[in-house]
Design an enzyme around this catalytic site. Sequence first.
Site, PDB file in Angstrom:
ATOM      1  N   ASN A 182      80.062 -12.523  51.357  1.00 15.31           N
ATOM      2  CA  ASN A 182      80.163 -11.070  51.354  1.00 15.31           C
ATOM      3  C   ASN A 182      79.416 -10.413  52.503  1.00 15.31           C
ATOM      4  O   ASN A 182      78.106 -10.250  52.545  1.00 15.31           O
ATOM      5  CB  ASN A 182      79.713 -10.007  50.164  1.00 15.31           C
ATOM      6  CG  ASN A 182      79.867  -8.868  50.249  1.00 15.31           C
ATOM      7  OD1 ASN A 182      80.283  -8.057  51.070  1.00 15.31           O
ATOM      8  ND2 ASN A 182      79.243  -7.917  49.329  1.00 15.31           N
ATOM      9  N   LYS A 237      79.430  -7.547  54.099  1.00 12.46           N
ATOM     10  CA  LYS A 237      78.689  -6.137  53.932  1.00 12.46           C
ATOM     11  C   LYS A 237      79.183  -5.543  55.241  1.00 12.46           C
ATOM     12  O   LYS A 237      80.084  -5.986  56.038  1.00 12.46           O
ATOM     13  CB  LYS A 237      77.415  -5.975  53.598  1.00 12.46           C
ATOM     14  CG  LYS A 237      77.049  -6.802  52.271  1.00 12.46           C
ATOM     15  CD  LYS A 237      75.714  -6.550  51.677  1.00 12.46           C
ATOM     16  CE  LYS A 237      75.524  -7.540  50.462  1.00 12.46           C
ATOM     17  NZ  LYS A 237      74.378  -7.117  49.753  1.00 12.46           N
ATOM     18  N   HIS A 277      80.967  -3.153  43.698  1.00  8.03           N
ATOM     19  CA  HIS A 277      79.861  -3.628  44.245  1.00  8.03           C
ATOM     20  C   HIS A 277      78.784  -2.550  43.981  1.00  8.03           C
ATOM     21  O   HIS A 277      79.099  -1.385  43.993  1.00  8.03           O
ATOM     22  CB  HIS A 277      79.867  -4.261  45.598  1.00  8.03           C
ATOM     23  CG  HIS A 277      78.575  -4.941  46.071  1.00  8.03           C
ATOM     24  ND1 HIS A 277      77.319  -4.484  46.519  1.00  8.03           N
ATOM     25  CD2 HIS A 277      78.411  -6.104  46.313  1.00  8.03           C
ATOM     26  CE1 HIS A 277      76.468  -5.164  46.794  1.00  8.03           C
ATOM     27  NE2 HIS A 277      77.344  -6.548  46.693  1.00  8.03           N
ATOM     28  N   GLU A 281      76.368  -1.643  45.869  1.00  7.76           N
ATOM     29  CA  GLU A 281      76.315  -0.747  46.988  1.00  7.76           C
ATOM     30  C   GLU A 281      77.367   0.389  47.103  1.00  7.76           C
ATOM     31  O   GLU A 281      76.925   1.250  47.634  1.00  7.76           O
ATOM     32  CB  GLU A 281      76.281  -1.638  48.443  1.00  7.76           C
ATOM     33  CG  GLU A 281      74.937  -2.165  48.078  1.00  7.76           C
ATOM     34  CD  GLU A 281      74.879  -3.662  49.090  1.00  7.76           C
ATOM     35  OE1 GLU A 281      75.969  -4.032  49.603  1.00  7.76           O
ATOM     36  OE2 GLU A 281      73.879  -4.606  48.900  1.00  7.76           O
ATOM     37  N   GLU A 303      75.431  -9.417  39.352  1.00  2.00           N
ATOM     38  CA  GLU A 303      74.910  -9.068  40.456  1.00  2.00           C
ATOM     39  C   GLU A 303      73.942  -8.124  40.139  1.00  2.00           C
ATOM     40  O   GLU A 303      73.915  -6.891  40.379  1.00  2.00           O
ATOM     41  CB  GLU A 303      75.586  -8.631  41.680  1.00  2.00           C
ATOM     42  CG  GLU A 303      76.467  -9.581  42.336  1.00  2.00           C
ATOM     43  CD  GLU A 303      76.361  -9.395  44.033  1.00  2.00           C
ATOM     44  OE1 GLU A 303      76.691 -10.280  44.510  1.00  2.00           O
ATOM     45  OE2 GLU A 303      76.646  -8.008  44.253  1.00  2.00           O
ATOM     46  N   GLY A 335      69.651  -8.357  48.218  1.00  3.89           N
ATOM     47  CA  GLY A 335      69.235  -7.638  49.505  1.00  3.89           C
ATOM     48  C   GLY A 335      67.613  -8.131  49.747  1.00  3.89           C
ATOM     49  O   GLY A 335      66.918  -8.994  49.081  1.00  3.89           O
ATOM     50  N   SER A 378      70.398 -12.799  46.416  1.00  2.00           N
ATOM     51  CA  SER A 378      69.507 -13.643  47.145  1.00  2.00           C
ATOM     52  C   SER A 378      69.879 -15.248  46.930  1.00  2.00           C
ATOM     53  O   SER A 378      68.780 -15.998  46.647  1.00  2.00           O
ATOM     54  CB  SER A 378      68.117 -13.240  46.458  1.00  2.00           C
ATOM     55  OG  SER A 378      67.850 -11.972  46.939  1.00  2.00           O
TER      56      SER A 378
HETATM   57  P1  13P Z   1      72.031 -11.085  49.254  1.00  2.00           P
HETATM   58  O1  13P Z   1      72.656 -12.388  48.877  1.00  2.00           O
HETATM   59  O2  13P Z   1      72.033 -10.621  50.617  1.00  2.00           O
HETATM   60  O3  13P Z   1      71.114 -10.658  48.216  1.00  2.00           O
HETATM   61  O4  13P Z   1      73.481 -10.041  48.543  1.00  2.00           O
HETATM   62  C1  13P Z   1      73.978 -10.404  47.454  1.00  2.00           C
HETATM   63  C2  13P Z   1      75.182  -9.476  47.261  1.00  2.00           C
HETATM   64  O5  13P Z   1      75.051  -8.207  47.213  1.00  2.00           O
HETATM   65  C3  13P Z   1      76.698 -10.109  47.580  1.00  2.00           C
HETATM   66  O6  13P Z   1      77.557  -9.240  47.310  1.00  2.00           O
END
Ligand code: 13P
Length: 253
Positions: free
Chosen positions: A9, A11, A95, A97, A165, A171, A213
């Site tokens: 992903n 983002k 997600h 976010e 997640e 993040g 992570s």
């Molecule tokens: P990170 O791997 O950067 O922690 O992000 C995880 C995530 O939100 C994947 O969708």
Amino acid sequence: MAKKIIIGNWKMNPVDVKEAEVIAGKIVAGSDSLKKISIVVCPPFQYLERVGPIAKKKVVLGAQDCFFGGKGPYTGEVSPEMIKSMGVKYVIIGHSERRALGESDELINKKVGGALSVGLKVILCVGERSRDDSGEFLNFIKSQISQGLDKIKKSRLKNLLVAYEPIWAIGKDALHPATVQDVLEISIFIKKVLVDLFGREEGLKVPIVYGGSVDVNNCREFLTDGQADGLLVGRESLNPENFIKILKTANEL
Ligand code: 13P
């Protein structure tokens, strides 16, 4: 055993399409011989057209969101049909976010239904903001699943994946990644919720992937002891060298 699925992903990265092409090209070049896993890369909408032809067969294209409807007066939205027509096979929905920007379970449910109805594979994200000793966070996850999948037909489940997640693990500001034990326990819990909703046969077939992570060092244990069916990788999916190491690790299992 079903193939493990590794999903990147991206983002809202990288900042320009040239860099997106470079990253995609490196990932594709490094993963050509990896036959035992499925690989999905989810760039921003704007890069799908340019990343698609690079991804070719081995790396499948995913999107990070989509709207629920067919077409019409929805300024700024992108429909499931539109992304499908760009060669997208998977779409991340719900997600954390996006939830943080105001997406409700009701909206997510409509998006899940819309994406499944055009034949896209849906990666439904769930996960708690924080944990509590009394286990209230489990009810939260359960409700995200039951509301997100409300009125979804059993027959559509073959195109569903659930991504666990936990927000506290996502993040650069994450507390820490989930532990292997966390991933195992919540995968079992999610399976139980799905079995209660859809029955044993269908419920147990839905792959459960972990995200938060994930890196080169911890990816193996999530897939082995954690029994995750796959991984949803954020930051490390933008670093082709590390992402390829994660892919190779999964391919070796
Ligand atoms: P990170 O791997 O950067 O922690 O992000 C995880 C995530 O939100 C994947 O969708």
